[in-house]
Design an enzyme around this catalytic site. Structure first.
Site, PDB file in Angstrom:
ATOM      1  N   ASN A 167      32.258  47.573  13.259  1.00 48.72           N
ATOM      2  CA  ASN A 167      31.879  47.841  14.653  1.00 48.72           C
ATOM      3  C   ASN A 167      33.126  48.121  15.484  1.00 48.72           C
ATOM      4  OD1 ASN A 167      32.880  45.230  15.841  1.00 48.72           O
ATOM      5  ND2 ASN A 167      31.417  44.448  14.343  1.00 48.72           N
ATOM      6  N   ASP A 200      25.734  41.443  11.797  1.00 44.58           N
ATOM      7  CA  ASP A 200      24.539  40.642  11.527  1.00 44.58           C
ATOM      8  C   ASP A 200      24.029  40.842  10.099  1.00 44.58           C
ATOM      9  OD1 ASP A 200      24.386  39.394  13.996  1.00 44.58           O
ATOM     10  OD2 ASP A 200      23.525  41.180  14.912  1.00 44.58           O
ATOM     11  N   PHE A 233      30.383  34.350  22.620  1.00 44.88           N
ATOM     12  CA  PHE A 233      30.412  35.589  23.398  1.00 44.88           C
ATOM     13  C   PHE A 233      29.064  36.274  23.240  1.00 44.88           C
ATOM     14  CE2 PHE A 233      34.542  36.889  25.169  1.00 44.88           C
ATOM     15  CZ  PHE A 233      35.244  35.731  24.898  1.00 44.88           C
ATOM     16  N   LYS A 291      20.843  32.461  24.821  1.00 43.30           N
ATOM     17  CA  LYS A 291      21.667  32.316  23.616  1.00 43.30           C
ATOM     18  C   LYS A 291      22.439  30.990  23.630  1.00 43.30           C
ATOM     19  CE  LYS A 291      22.917  36.385  22.179  1.00 43.30           C
ATOM     20  NZ  LYS A 291      23.685  37.645  22.168  1.00 43.30           N
TER      21      LYS A 291
HETATM   22  O1  C5P Z   1      23.645  36.750  18.747  1.00 46.04           O
HETATM   23  P1  C5P Z   1      24.911  37.462  19.017  1.00 46.04           P
HETATM   24  O2  C5P Z   1      25.457  38.197  17.849  1.00 46.04           O
HETATM   25  O3  C5P Z   1      24.905  38.303  20.270  1.00 46.04           O
HETATM   26  O4  C5P Z   1      25.916  36.262  19.344  1.00 46.04           O
HETATM   27  C1  C5P Z   1      27.224  36.515  19.625  1.00 46.04           C
HETATM   28  C2  C5P Z   1      28.035  35.278  19.378  1.00 46.04           C
HETATM   29  O5  C5P Z   1      27.694  34.723  18.121  1.00 46.04           O
HETATM   30  C3  C5P Z   1      29.499  35.580  19.305  1.00 46.04           C
HETATM   31  O6  C5P Z   1      30.215  34.466  19.815  1.00 46.04           O
HETATM   32  C4  C5P Z   1      29.741  35.786  17.820  1.00 46.04           C
HETATM   33  O7  C5P Z   1      31.074  35.519  17.459  1.00 46.04           O
HETATM   34  C5  C5P Z   1      28.754  34.812  17.197  1.00 46.04           C
HETATM   35  N1  C5P Z   1      28.171  35.243  15.918  1.00 46.04           N
HETATM   36  C6  C5P Z   1      28.413  34.485  14.794  1.00 46.04           C
HETATM   37  N2  C5P Z   1      27.857  34.856  13.571  1.00 46.04           N
HETATM   38  C7  C5P Z   1      27.054  35.918  13.476  1.00 46.04           C
HETATM   39  C8  C5P Z   1      26.787  36.694  14.620  1.00 46.04           C
HETATM   40  C9  C5P Z   1      27.361  36.325  15.827  1.00 46.04           C
HETATM   41  O8  C5P Z   1      29.130  33.501  14.875  1.00 46.04           O
HETATM   42  N3  C5P Z   1      26.538  36.234  12.296  1.00 46.04           N
END
Ligand code: C5P
Length: 417
Positions: free
Chosen positions: A218, A288, A333, A347
């Site tokens: 990304n 993700d 974040f 969140k």
């Molecule tokens: O749900 P979202 O991806 O928007 O959440 C963002 C936050 O979750 C960020 O702090 C990111 O570093 C963390 N995150 C994580 N593991 C994932 C996806 C996001 O720790 N697989």
């Protein structure tokens, strides 16, 4: 148009900085340092030893600093803005760049036979030596003994970097990068209000492989996380930076950097080390999904018009942390394109965070890759702080203020029980 706000967060602004140059080949690099300091708003006064003038000329430094260069023992400051006061009275910080084995030896042994050595003896301001010399000289017991003696007296040293040297050899002895010198100088003027904390920051993108040459990643540059790591360290915290692959250089030489590529690698590194930390800031943009099967060979072009990749879910690192964090402050974040505050607040609850920093990634001139950011910080109390557009360093500082508030609140709770 994007303005350059990157220099705004500097503690060197309006400081009187004396840059002393001694006679080493790295003296030419000091010009760049003087330029950077004036960019950060310092008023720079350059002192040169007689030997320094064999390598570089006072005119360069007078032009860059806008102040007269001092190169004689009994020079008066006539015609300059500072009048007849002595430099050591007005200085906030003295930095010797490059510092040769000779100047280190002279100062360590109490010799004061020119302007610089006399000034060092007379000054009460912090002094930083940035040595640069041949590796064998650097390693010699004489030089090391002198450094030890000066460090015991409270003088600071920034170690030389390793690499190719002007004398044709390679090893430790190179002048550190200008930004590393400036970062060390910033420390002198920064309150160490996070001194007892160990902070983990994750930053950058994760990269998931499709085959040996292709990947899914990304647009995260890691700059926001790097700014957080840098400012946290400046404010005295011990810092572990876990970073995905990015072109940005690690922000400081005195933080532990752990490099990872995939989300699973990041998860393992985080879970391995979070217990020793009091704060965990997850600024990384974690993918993700990853490919269900990674091809060992480069996938061949086929005649198919549509090819599908099968993806599987990556671990949600922050949610996993939320469940086991105990007393630790956990900061997440949220990159959003709509309903910023509401989505962030949801969140925060769902993932059991203490703070969430939301940014609107639909705005083209902030966020990804930019030196600036504009964020909304949401606390568990529902308190919302809008941080208008400013440099990522400044945003980092404000986020760390909120982290500090959280730490204090937790501390008070612990005291209560
Ligand atoms: O749900 P979202 O991806 O928007 O959440 C963002 C936050 O979750 C960020 O702090 C990111 O570093 C963390 N995150 C994580 N593991 C994932 C996806 C996001 O720790 N697989």
């Amino acid at each position: 148009m994007t303005a350059d706000h990157s220099q705004h967060h500097s503690n060197l602004k309006n400081k009187e900085i004396v840059v002393a140059i001694t006679g080493g080949i790295a003296a030419y690099k000091t010009a760049e340092l003087v330029r950077e300091l004036t960019k950060r708003g310092s008023n720079v006064h350059v002192v040169m030893t007689k030997n320094a003038m064999e390598f570089v000329t006072p005119l360069t430094f007078q032009t860059l600093s806008g102040n007269p260069v001092i190169n004689e023992m009994f020079q008066l400051f006539s015609g300059s803005k500072i009048g007849h006061v002595t430099l050591s009275d007005i200085a906030d910080h003295l930095v010797i760049v490059p510092a040769t084995a000779n100047i280190i030896g002279k100062i360590a042994n109490g010799i004061a036979d020119d302007f610089l050595t006399t000034m060092v003896m007379a000054t009460t301001v912090p002094v930083l030596f940035v040595p640069s010399m041949n590796t064998k000289m650097w390693e010699s017991r004489i030089v090391q003994g002198n450094i030890e003696k000066l460090e015991d007296l409270g003088f600071r040293f920034l170690e030389p970097a390793a690499g190719e040297l002007a004398c044709g050899t390679s090893g430790k002895g190179r002048l550190p990068e200008v930004e590393d010198i400036v970062e060390t100088m910033e420390d002198v003027f920064t309150l160490k209000d996070l001194q007892d904390q160990k902070i983990m920051v994750t930053a950058g993108p994760t990269t998931e492989f499709i085959d040996p040459v292709r990947c899914i990643t990304n647009r995260s540059s890691g700059k926001m996380g790097y700014a957080l790591a840098k400012i946290a360290r400046r404010r005295g915290a011990e810092v572990i930076l876990i970073t995905g692959q990015t072109y940005v250089k690690p922000p400081r030489i005195d933080i532990e950097v752990i490099r990872v590529t995939t989300a699973v690698e990041m998860r393992n590194a985080v879970m391995d080390r979070f217990r020793e930390c009091s704060v965990i800031i997850k600024a990384a943009a974690v993918a993700d999904f990853r490919c269900r099967t990674e091809s060992c060979q480069k996938m061949k072009k086929t005649s198919d018009a549509i090819v599908s990749l099968e993806l599987e879910k990556n671990p949600d690192i922050i949610a996993e942390l939320g469940a086991v964090k105990e007393h630790r402050v956990l900061v997440g974040f949220a990159a959003e394109t709509e309903n910023l505050t509401k989505n962030a607040a949801d969140k925060l609850k769902r993932k059991q965070l203490d703070l969430i920093v939301a940014n609107d990634v639909s705005k083209a001139d902030i966020g990804f890759g930019s030196d600036d950011n504009e964020v909304t910080i949401v606390e568990t109390t529902g308190h919302v702080k809008q941080v208008p557009r400013m440099s990522k360093d400044e945003v980092a500082s404000i986020i760390l203020d909120s982290v500090k508030k959280c730490l204090k609140k937790k501390q008070r709770k612990e005291d209560w029980y």
